[in-house]
Motif scaffolding. Structure first.
Motif: not given
Length: 222
Positions: A119-143
């Protein structure tokens, strides 16, 4: 009001005029830049539209070490049971110990352990998949966030340093972490973990920040 020279006839014209009153030459679209130049001002160049250059999520390979550790514990316990239970059986013959229930108890304990860790590994996996990194030509975003979402961003013009880390296991798996240090008061440090090709991603962030800060970005050696 400033006076400018008509590009067509060369006579002085008001900077607010839509056309030259002397020759009729249209000044729309040219009066403002010429007036700015006459006043010694530099017109700001139009900013480029925001474009996404890189987008990713933390790699699930970050969980590989924990999963291997769980399997190693289970395997070790099973091997010990295989070798110890026969010996306990000999002891139980002359004592009050009941080894007949040992396999059942051991199975229950291992099952509970696997369930909790799974269960602990599954929760961590879900949190990792819900995290998004996005780099644009103006900013770096972490959601981040499973139920509620949190967005943290850094303007690339405020980036002061980029720290790249990759341990032995990370190198084997091809992932790593990047710490973005900035002068932003709200987000002075932004952490990106489980990044695939971390060195190349760091260089991409550095290149964009370097361009936006007019080649004034300073980074420590990594």
């Amino acid at each position: 009001m400033a006076l400018i020279s008509c590009p067509e006839c060369g006579k002085e014209v008001s900077s607010r005029a839509a056309s030259c009153p002397h020759c009729g030459f249209g000044l729309a679209g040219t009066a403002a830049p010429v007036a700015a130049a006459a006043l010694g001002l530099t017109a700001a160049a139009p900013s480029a539209p925001e474009q996404t250059l890189w987008e990713s999520s933390p790699s699930l390979l970050l969980l590989l070490g924990e999963a291997v550790g769980v399997l190693a514990v289970v395997l070790l316990v099973v091997l010990l049971a295989v070798f110890l239970l026969p010996a306990l059986g000999e002891v139980a013959r002359n004592s009050w110990l009941d080894t007949a229930k040992a396999p059942l108890i051991l199975s229950f304990v291992l099952g509970a352990y696997l369930l909790v860790r799974g269960i602990r590994i599954a929760v961590r996996a879900a949190r990792l998949r819900a995290t998004r990194y996005r780099l644009t030509n103006q900013r770096l975003v972490v959601e981040t966030g499973l139920v509620s979402r949190t967005l943290a961003e850094v303007d690339l013009r405020s980036v002061e340093d980029l720290v790249f880390r990759q341990g032995p296991m990370d190198r084997l798996l091809g992932v790593g972490s990047i710490s973005v240090v900035s002068s932003d008061r709200n987000t002075p440090r932004l952490q990106l973990v489980g990044v695939k090709d971390p060195k190349g991603t760091r260089e991409l962030i550095r290149t964009q920040a370097y361009a936006l800060t007019q080649r004034q970005l300073f980074t420590r050696a990594t």
